[in-house]
Design a protein around this motif. Structure first.
Motif, PDB file in Angstrom:
ATOM      1  N   CYS A 176       0.845  -1.192   0.000  1.00 17.16           N
ATOM      2  CA  CYS A 176       0.000   0.000   0.000  1.00 17.16           C
ATOM      3  C   CYS A 176       0.882   1.244   0.000  1.00 17.16           C
ATOM      4  CB  CYS A 176      -0.933  -0.013   1.211  1.00 17.16           C
ATOM      5  SG  CYS A 176      -2.269  -1.217   1.072  1.00 17.16           S
ATOM      6  N   PRO A 177       0.331   2.429  -0.316  1.00 18.44           N
ATOM      7  CA  PRO A 177       1.166   3.602  -0.607  1.00 18.44           C
ATOM      8  C   PRO A 177       2.190   3.948   0.471  1.00 18.44           C
ATOM      9  CG  PRO A 177      -1.082   4.038  -1.257  1.00 18.44           C
ATOM     10  CD  PRO A 177      -1.101   2.719  -0.542  1.00 18.44           C
ATOM     11  N   VAL A 178       3.427   4.172   0.014  1.00 19.97           N
ATOM     12  CA  VAL A 178       4.505   4.655   0.878  1.00 19.97           C
ATOM     13  C   VAL A 178       5.089   5.957   0.320  1.00 19.97           C
ATOM     14  CG1 VAL A 178       5.128   2.380   1.784  1.00 19.97           C
ATOM     15  CG2 VAL A 178       6.195   3.187  -0.339  1.00 19.97           C
ATOM     16  N   TYR A 179       4.394   6.547  -0.652  1.00 19.97           N
ATOM     17  CA  TYR A 179       4.877   7.776  -1.281  1.00 19.97           C
ATOM     18  C   TYR A 179       4.770   8.947  -0.301  1.00 19.97           C
ATOM     19  CZ  TYR A 179       3.289   4.733  -5.100  1.00 19.97           C
ATOM     20  OH  TYR A 179       3.053   3.661  -5.916  1.00 19.97           O
ATOM     21  N   ASP A 180       5.493  10.015  -0.619  1.00 19.54           N
ATOM     22  CA  ASP A 180       5.414  11.226   0.195  1.00 19.54           C
ATOM     23  C   ASP A 180       3.969  11.713   0.251  1.00 19.54           C
ATOM     24  OD1 ASP A 180       6.201  13.574   1.591  1.00 19.54           O
ATOM     25  OD2 ASP A 180       6.177  14.676  -0.304  1.00 19.54           O
ATOM     26  N   SER A 181       3.473  11.941   1.470  1.00 17.59           N
ATOM     27  CA  SER A 181       2.056  12.258   1.663  1.00 17.59           C
ATOM     28  C   SER A 181       1.850  12.955   2.995  1.00 17.59           C
ATOM     29  CB  SER A 181       1.233  10.964   1.637  1.00 17.59           C
ATOM     30  OG  SER A 181      -0.085  11.172   2.109  1.00 17.59           O
ATOM     31  N   PRO A 182       0.906  13.901   3.061  1.00 20.57           N
ATOM     32  CA  PRO A 182       0.536  14.495   4.360  1.00 20.57           C
ATOM     33  C   PRO A 182      -0.364  13.588   5.194  1.00 20.57           C
ATOM     34  CG  PRO A 182      -0.699  15.541   2.595  1.00 20.57           C
ATOM     35  CD  PRO A 182       0.292  14.618   1.932  1.00 20.57           C
ATOM     36  N   ASN A 183      -0.768  12.452   4.634  1.00 23.98           N
ATOM     37  CA  ASN A 183      -1.492  11.420   5.380  1.00 23.98           C
ATOM     38  C   ASN A 183      -2.922  11.788   5.756  1.00 23.98           C
ATOM     39  OD1 ASN A 183      -0.296   8.894   5.686  1.00 23.98           O
ATOM     40  ND2 ASN A 183       1.198   9.677   7.137  1.00 23.98           N
ATOM     41  N   ALA A 184      -3.600  12.545   4.947  1.00 29.29           N
ATOM     42  CA  ALA A 184      -5.018  12.791   5.207  1.00 29.29           C
ATOM     43  C   ALA A 184      -5.806  11.486   5.079  1.00 29.29           C
ATOM     44  CB  ALA A 184      -5.564  13.836   4.240  1.00 29.29           C
ATOM     45  N   ASP A 185      -5.373  10.630   4.150  1.00 26.11           N
ATOM     46  CA  ASP A 185      -6.007   9.322   3.969  1.00 26.11           C
ATOM     47  C   ASP A 185      -4.942   8.236   4.002  1.00 26.11           C
ATOM     48  OD1 ASP A 185      -7.903   7.364   3.488  1.00 26.11           O
ATOM     49  OD2 ASP A 185      -7.992   7.727   1.323  1.00 26.11           O
ATOM     50  N   GLY A 205      -1.807   7.945   3.192  1.00 28.86           N
ATOM     51  CA  GLY A 205      -0.961   7.681   2.040  1.00 28.86           C
ATOM     52  C   GLY A 205      -1.675   7.645   0.714  1.00 28.86           C
ATOM     53  N   TYR A 206      -2.998   7.566   0.707  1.00 29.02           N
ATOM     54  CA  TYR A 206      -3.741   7.588  -0.550  1.00 29.02           C
ATOM     55  C   TYR A 206      -3.975   9.027  -1.035  1.00 29.02           C
ATOM     56  CZ  TYR A 206      -4.391   2.574  -0.411  1.00 29.02           C
ATOM     57  OH  TYR A 206      -4.159   1.221  -0.412  1.00 29.02           O
ATOM     58  N   ASP A 207      -3.295   9.963  -0.408  1.00 25.72           N
ATOM     59  CA  ASP A 207      -3.248  11.361  -0.848  1.00 25.72           C
ATOM     60  C   ASP A 207      -1.777  11.674  -1.108  1.00 25.72           C
ATOM     61  OD1 ASP A 207      -3.121  10.855   1.995  1.00 25.72           O
ATOM     62  OD2 ASP A 207      -2.990  13.016   2.318  1.00 25.72           O
ATOM     63  N   ILE A 208      -1.351  11.509  -2.355  1.00 24.74           N
ATOM     64  CA  ILE A 208       0.071  11.548  -2.693  1.00 24.74           C
ATOM     65  C   ILE A 208       0.514  12.982  -2.993  1.00 24.74           C
ATOM     66  CG2 ILE A 208       1.833  10.716  -4.289  1.00 24.74           C
ATOM     67  CD1 ILE A 208       0.119   8.201  -4.686  1.00 24.74           C
TER      68      ILE A 208
END
Length: 587
Positions: free
Chosen positions: A61-70, A72-75
């Motif tokens: 599951c997403p490990v990209y840079d993200s502010p983590n609102a969801d 990691g599903y908010d990239i």
């Protein structure tokens, strides 16, 4: 049995059809540094565990840079790794570790939307910039007092947010921090395809494509039909140009690599899937549909409670409130799975799953999380591994992890759970105590509690403070104990993986349903040439009797696997105990 049943010499073999996939939600998998959040190095530590279990593909599951609102599903940056998750060097080490054990790695990729902190979105706030049309920007009604249309977000609330800097509303089908990309813009598509190439050239083995059938919206974005759930869905799901976009993505990117592509597609039916799948369609390998996962939810969705016949005030007075939410219908489940088995035979491929990070725990949903937890978890695993399609294991399923008792609103972490619980309490003029049973059975947070590795503090997940509640039952349910128990759920999964890998009929065989309306039993045949496998599942906690249909016989049967030690060798007629599963080889 059909006269045109397929033959072994004619099998359309692919590595991703024969694989078993293990899904990792990294925040909750394993924490390597004691900050309470799972990370890439934590995954690296457990690669030998995955190898021992016997899986072939790791879905990260997403490990990209993200502010983590969801989570990691908010990239924010498709080319960078989130600080909490580690570094790109860590990720490259993980890829090497996976490949060194002859396993493969597929990445979760979100292309319907980005974070509102993504460079593209920040630049799009200038309408005259080259990024001005990268998202859906529109004027509202009545001098921007009201949104452009009546669409609502999947997570609750309006699907539009006004931006002061640009002076317009932007569309967010999910959270307000997840603006939808405008795929009508060719520059958007070119940038997306360039990014996909970048990851594939790093050596990954494919993508799980998040809500990929939402990337095309109805031209003009008209109002949606009023309904108690998600307003506007008919203008978002399977939109007018979606097949054009996905086929273009296949032609420009995926066709150049030997990879696995898994399209998550809410609202996708069998006929739709036939168009999305295969080189003669849009090129996607397999579809993650929601038809079975949405049983017994009504059109208003899982938070609407139309399917619950008990008033909130009365739930605590019931002897077993869990039964209110587990009253699913075997006929409906069997019909859905059969429709997909037959509909995609020769036309596509199924992704066989019962749970993932977006649904409550499988054994709590379709089995019995109490007295028959082990038996029902094994029965459900038998179902997943004996249908035609690629089996997907969600972390913790292999030890029968269960839903959690949520005691306060402050324990929730998932953006959907938080927003929908707030709306639920407001709609029913209730407090959290009134709705906690709903949260226990409907919240995605149930699937996101940490993997229970041992009976040590915090289930062995972290030495710090976990980012989300640990299920208190970790002292009884954990990997360490399961691996030491010859009769455990973990050992049964290992046996199923071995069984499937040695039997083409379980991978490629045709599917033939037996007893389409039996109230307790789900039974079917899988066949190739003269080879057959009979699967018989008692889906409930009471005894019942199975009889082989009169038009079939089973000479020289062999019991391949069962979740009861003393299952008999004769499949002609037998009594099935609670949640009993039997798989026979027959001619």
């Amino acid at each position: 049995m059909d006269a045109d049943t397929q033959h072994e010499d004619d099998l359309d073999r692919e590595w991703w059809k024969e694989a078993v996939v293990y899904q990792i939600y990294p925040r909750s998998f394993n924490d390597s540094n004691g900050d309470g959040v799972g990370d890439i190095r934590g995954v690296i530590e457990k690669v030998p565990y995955l190898d021992d279990l016997g899986v072939d593909v790791v879905w990260l599951c997403p490990v990209y840079d993200s502010p983590n609102a969801d989570n990691g599903y908010d990239i924010r940056d498709y080319h960078a790794i989130m600080d909490e998750m580690g570094t790109m060097d860590d990720w490259e080490e993980l890829l090497a570790e996976v490949h060194d054990r002859d396993m493969r790695l597929i990445m979760d990729m979100v292309l319907n939307h980005t974070s509102d902190e993504h460079e593209w979105f920040l630049k799009s706030k200038d309408a005259d910039s080259e990024y001005g049309d990268y998202y859906y920007w529109m004027d509202g009604h009545d001098d921007n007092e009201h949104p452009p249309n009546n669409w609502t977000s999947i997570f609750g609330g309006k699907a539009w947010k006004f931006d002061e800097e640009r002076g317009q509303f932007y569309l967010h089908v999910f959270d307000e921090k997840q603006p939808d990309l405008n795929w009508r813009n060719e520059d958007v598509r070119e940038d997306v395809y360039e990014m996909l190439h970048w990851w594939l050239q790093k050596g990954i083995d494919g993508f799980r494509l998040d809500v990929i059938n939402l990337i095309s919206k109805t031209e003009g974005l008209p109002d949606g039909e009023p309904n108690p759930g998600w307003v506007g869905w008919e203008h978002v799901i399977n939109g007018p140009r979606v097949h054009e976009y996905i086929r273009e993505m296949y032609d420009d990117v995926f066709s150049e690599y030997d990879i696995m592509t898994v399209g998550e597609m809410p609202g996708c039916g069998v006929t739709d899937a036939q168009q999305y799948c295969g080189e003669d369609g849009d090129g996607i390998n397999m579809i993650v549909h929601f038809e079975h996962a949405d049983i017994p939810y009504k059109p208003g969705g899982k938070w609407d409670l139309e399917d619950v016949d008990v008033e909130l005030d009365d739930l605590d007075d019931l002897t077993d409130p869990d039964t209110v939410f587990n009253d699913w219908n075997l006929d409906e489940l069997r019909d859905v799975l059969t429709r997909w088995q037959i509909g995609l035979e020769g036309e596509g491929w199924n992704a066989n799953y019962l749970g993932n990070h977006d649904h409550p725990r499988t054994v709590s949903r379709f089995g019995d999380a109490g007295a028959y937890r082990k038996k029902s978890a094994k029965m459900l695993a038998t179902l997943q591994f004996t249908l035609q399609g690629t089996p997907f294991i969600y972390q913790g399923e292999e030890i029968g992890m269960t839903n959690v008792e949520w005691n306060s609103f402050d324990e929730l972490r998932d953006v959907e759970a938080i927003q929908q619980t707030e709306e639920l309490m407001e709609r029913h003029d209730a407090d959290f105590e009134d709705v906690r049973h709903v949260v226990k059975h409907r919240s995605r947070d149930n699937a996101r509690t940490p993997v229970q590795w041992s009976d040590a503090d915090n289930a062995g997940f972290t030495t710090g403070e976990p980012w989300i509640k640990v299920n208190p039952n970790y002292e009884e349910i954990n990997v360490e104990d399961d691996r030491a128990d010859d009769d455990s759920i973990w050992q049964y999964y290992q046996e199923l993986i071995d069984l499937r890998s040695g039997n083409d009929v379980l991978v490629y065989g045709d599917y033939h349903l037996l007893y389409e309306d039996h109230p307790e039993i789900y039974a079917y045949l899988r066949t190739i040439d003269e080879h057959g496998v009979l699967v018989v599942l008692n889906c409930f906690a009471h005894e019942t009797t199975f009889s082989l249909p009169h038009h079939l016989d089973a000479p020289d049967p062999e019991l391949l696997i069962s979740n009861y030690d003393d299952a008999g060798d004769d499949p002609e007629e037998f009594d099935l105990r609670p949640f009993e599963a039997r798989v026979y080889r027959i001619s």
